[in-house]
Design an enzyme around this catalytic site. Sequence first.
Site, PDB file in Angstrom:
ATOM      1  N   ASP B  99       0.908  -0.964  -0.032  1.00  0.00           N
ATOM      2  CA  ASP B  99      -0.056  -0.217  -0.222  1.00  0.00           C
ATOM      3  C   ASP B  99       0.803   1.403  -0.263  1.00  0.00           C
ATOM      4  O   ASP B  99       2.007   1.581  -0.253  1.00  0.00           O
ATOM      5  CB  ASP B  99      -0.521  -0.067   0.993  1.00  0.00           C
ATOM      6  CG  ASP B  99      -0.433  -0.318   2.568  1.00  0.00           C
ATOM      7  OD1 ASP B  99       0.943   0.198   1.932  1.00  0.00           O
ATOM      8  OD2 ASP B  99      -1.266   0.194   3.208  1.00  0.00           O
ATOM      9  N   ASP B 278      -7.971  -8.494   0.167  1.00  0.00           N
ATOM     10  CA  ASP B 278      -6.470  -8.102   1.155  1.00  0.00           C
ATOM     11  C   ASP B 278      -7.605  -7.826   2.866  1.00  0.00           C
ATOM     12  O   ASP B 278      -8.042  -7.685   2.408  1.00  0.00           O
ATOM     13  CB  ASP B 278      -5.302  -7.217   0.746  1.00  0.00           C
ATOM     14  CG  ASP B 278      -5.950  -6.478   1.863  1.00  0.00           C
ATOM     15  OD1 ASP B 278      -6.619  -5.262   1.242  1.00  0.00           O
ATOM     16  OD2 ASP B 278      -5.127  -5.399   2.659  1.00  0.00           O
TER      17      ASP B 278
END
Lengths: 386, 386
Positions: B99, B278
Site C-alpha cells: 500500500d 486483502d
Amino acid sequence: MGSSKIDFFHVLYNSKETGTKARFGVITTSHSKIETPVFMPVGTAGAIKAVENRELEEFDTRIILANTYHLYLRPGIDILSLAGGLHNFMNWKSSILTDSGGFQVFSLSGLKKVRDEGVEFASHLDGSRHLLTPEKAIDVQRIIGSDIMMSLDECLPNPSDRRTVEKSIRRTFDWEKRCLQHFKLTENKYGFPQYLFAITQGGTFKDLRQRSIEDLSELDFHGNAIGGLAVGEPVDVMYELVNFSTDLLPFEKPRYLMGVGTPVDLLECVDRGIDMFDCVLPTRNARHGRLFTSRGEINIRNSKFSTDFRLIDDEYSTYVSQNFSFAYIRHLFMAKEILGMQLASVHNLGFYLKLMEKIRESIRENRFKEFKMNFIEKYKSKDFNN
Amino acid sequence: MGSSKIDFFHVLYNSKETGTKARFGVITTSHSKIETPVFMPVGTAGAIKAVENRELEEFDTRIILANTYHLYLRPGIDILSLAGGLHNFMNWKSSILTDSGGFQVFSLSGLKKVRDEGVEFASHLDGSRHLLTPEKAIDVQRIIGSDIMMSLDECLPNPSDRRTVEKSIRRTFDWEKRCLQHFKLTENKYGFPQYLFAITQGGTFKDLRQRSIEDLSELDFHGNAIGGLAVGEPVDVMYELVNFSTDLLPFEKPRYLMGVGTPVDLLECVDRGIDMFDCVLPTRNARHGRLFTSRGEINIRNSKFSTDFRLIDDEYSTYVSQNFSFAYIRHLFMAKEILGMQLASVHNLGFYLKLMEKIRESIRENRFKEFKMNFIEKYKSKDFNN
C-alpha cells in the site's frame, strides 16, 4: 519385565578414545527408536512452544518431554483419557517421556505440604487443592500414556543442608519404591508398553548421591535419572557430580540428566557418560531472541545484526538458518512479530538436535573428544566476523 | 508502458452464468503468475503474522501484501535498500503488493497535518515527524521493491459529509496524478518491473465514486482499487457501492477491493466483479482463537469443543485441519500456547486461499453462483453436529 528391559535399551558402541565415558546407544519404544545420546525438546503442556510437530519431525525428533503437572491441571486427565492419551491428543507419532509432576509441584505450586503419603499442593492456575502421591503419579502417567514415565521424587531447594538432603533421599527412595510397585500392579491403557525410570538425588553430597544410586540401582527400573542438578550449583560441581554418578550407575540402563543444559553442558555430560537430556533452554532463549549458533549464543536484538544480511549459520543448518538473515530475524524481534519467536525456536531446537546427531556420529567414529574440543573452541570464540 | 500493461493482466474467462460479473484472470509479475480472483495475506511488517513463508507456499500463495508505513518506520528504507529490497530481506519468492502508507498514516499515526503537498505525521513508534508526499510514497515503494505499488490517497473517517468527501477526492486525484508522474520519472531499483495502481474513493456517495473512477480511469495506471469501503458502513451499502463501481471501472484492468473481508464478503464481491482482496481478518481472528470453517466461524475457546476430538474441517483441508482436533487447538488457546495462534493462523489463511481456489474453479466451470449459494448456506448453518 527382565526381557523387555533388555529390548528397551542397548549400548551399541563405547567410544574407544581414552578419557571419555561417551557411549552410543538406542532406546526402543513402540513409537520410535531413539538413538542416544539424545536431547528431548520440552513440550510442557502438550506442545513444544512455538514449534509445530512437523517441524520437530523435520529434524528427526524421536522423543519429546511433557510435564505431568501441567497436563494434569490442564486439559486434565478426563480429557486426556477421552482423547486416548497424549499421543492422540497432540497427534505426536514418536515417543514421549513425562516427568512425575514432582518438580513443578515443588517449584510452581503454592501451599505445599509434604508428608510421607505424598505432597499436597495448590494449583498455580486456580488455587484448587490436590494430593500427589507416588501411586497418583503413576496413575496420571498411565492416562497420559507416555512411553517413559518418571517416579515421584522430592525436589529440594538448592542449597539444602546435609540433614535435609539425607532425610529427603530416604523419602524419595520410599516414594520411588511405591511408584515401582504401583507400576507393576497397573497396566498400560492404550495397548503399548510404558517404561519407568528412577530419579537419583543427593544434592551436592557425594556420599548421599552414592547412597541414593545404590539404593535405587537395586530395583527393577528401566532407566535412571540424575535429579537435583543444574539448580544453581557451579557448573564444575555439576560436572563432577555427574561424573561421580555415572561411575556408579548401571552400565546397561540409560542415564538421564534432568534439566540440562547449554550446548557445552551437553558435550561435557555426554563425555561423562550421560545418554539423555532435556532442557527448556533452546525454546525459552529463542523466545527472548537468544539464538544458538556454532560461533556462540547471540542476542539477535544487538544492533550489530541490523545490517548483517548473511544467513544465520552455515554449519548447523535448519530451515531458518538456510533461509533468513541475522538482519531479518532481528527485525522480526524488534517489530515484536510472533514469527520471530517461531523461527528462533525452530532454529535453536534444530541446532540442538543436529548437535546431538554430530555427537553420536563422532562417538561411533572414535573422535568425540576431538569434536567436543573443536566445537567448544569455536563456540566460545563468539567470532561473527568470518 | 502500454504493452507491459497488456502483459500484466488478462481476463481469461467470464462466467457465462446470468446475474454475475465474476471473472477469472491472471496477473503476471516477474515473481509469479497470480490467478484472480485472489486473496492477498497481509504481512504488515514484512512478515505474515505467525505464519512461515514455506507455509504460505504450501497453499500456493502467489502474492502477499506489505505495509509501506510500517516498513518505512521499521526496519526503515536504509536497511531495506541495503538488503536489496523486501523480497530479499524476507526471502519471499512470489509477488508483493505494497500500500502507499496513506491508510496507516491516517489511522495509526499521531499529529496528522494534511496539506496539498502531502501529509505530515508523527510515528506511532517514537513520535518522530515525517512528511509523506505522493512522490515520497513512490520513492519508498521503489526501495521496498514491491511488484505492485499503490498511489497515495487521502483516507477519511467514516462517516464523512459530502463536502469533505468531495474536497478529498479532488486532493486524492491530484496526489495520484503526481504518483503516476513520479512513477514514470523513476525506475525500478532491482531489475524487475513494478506496477502502479490507482485508488478510487468517494465515501458512500455514488456520484462522487463515479467522478473519482472516471477521473482516474483516464490515466495510465495498471490497475484500480476501491478504497474507503469496509470502514464501518453497512455491508449492503458496501456491496452496492462495489457493484456500482465495477460497472464503471475498466474491464481490462484488475479491480482490487482494499481491506475486505469475510468469506461471505469475498463471494459477494467476486460476484460483483472484484479480482483482488486483502484483509487482516484470517490472521487477526486466528490470534484471538476464531477459526474459519466451512460450517461457519467458531470461537475455539467455547467449552463445547473441549471434548470434540474430530479434526477441524474435512472440506477445506490444511495441515492443521488434517492433523489436529477442535479439542487440541482449544487446549492450546486455554494454555496460552503460541502454537495455538500459529496453527489457527495457518488454518485460517489456508481456508481463505482454498476458498479462492474453489471460487476460481467454479467461475471457469460456470457454476460460481451455485458454489456461492451452497457455500453461504453451509457457512451460515453453523452446524457442528454432523
